[in-house]
Write an enzyme that holds these catalytic residues in place. Sequence first.
Site, PDB file in Angstrom:
ATOM      1  N   ASP A  35       0.117  -6.051   0.190  1.00 49.08           N
ATOM      2  CA  ASP A  35      -1.157  -6.419  -0.648  1.00 49.08           C
ATOM      3  C   ASP A  35      -0.905  -7.545  -1.433  1.00 49.08           C
ATOM      4  O   ASP A  35       0.112  -7.654  -2.190  1.00 49.08           O
ATOM      5  CB  ASP A  35      -1.576  -5.186  -1.577  1.00 49.08           C
ATOM      6  CG  ASP A  35      -2.274  -3.958  -0.962  1.00 49.08           C
ATOM      7  OD1 ASP A  35      -2.974  -4.301   0.005  1.00 49.08           O
ATOM      8  OD2 ASP A  35      -2.076  -2.828  -1.502  1.00 49.08           O
ATOM      9  N   CYS A  39       1.088  -1.219   0.035  1.00 51.82           N
ATOM     10  CA  CYS A  39      -0.019  -0.005  -0.023  1.00 51.82           C
ATOM     11  C   CYS A  39       0.892   1.385   0.002  1.00 51.82           C
ATOM     12  O   CYS A  39       1.774   1.340   0.738  1.00 51.82           O
ATOM     13  CB  CYS A  39      -0.802   0.028   1.426  1.00 51.82           C
ATOM     14  SG  CYS A  39      -1.915   1.298   1.551  1.00 51.82           S
TER      15      CYS A  39
END
Length: 139
Positions: free
Chosen positions: A61, A54
């Site tokens: 992620d 992120c």
Amino acid sequence: MGNVKVDHSKYQNIRFDTQDESVILTEILETIPYEYPGKEVEVEIPTAEFTSVCPWSGLPDFAEIKITFVPDRHLIEMKSLKYYLTSYRNVGIYQEHATRRILEELAAVAKPKRMRVEALWNPRGGLGTRVVAEFPEKS
């Protein structure tokens, strides 16, 4: 229990180091000749191990990515694809942007008849994301 005060200020300045998009190994992508030009096949390359981070928090992620394409004259060389995808590991990039970038860079190197990149991003905070990008663009 409703009057309990919790001090979350210790989290305000925590940020993990992220890398910018310049570290993505686009130049490592290679192709090999498709030996049956004019005869269509659909190639599907799935991976459940894609990771980026992120751009706000630096938290990871994770995504399952499926690359599907119909080659014209070139196939994507798998080892180069593995290195390319792994180079996203510490890159701060939005999920939608990562998916689109992967499509554009793979299509640029392989020049397929058609290509689709589908990313199923793991939920965080109860929300998951599914992003689909296609080449050529649908009208």
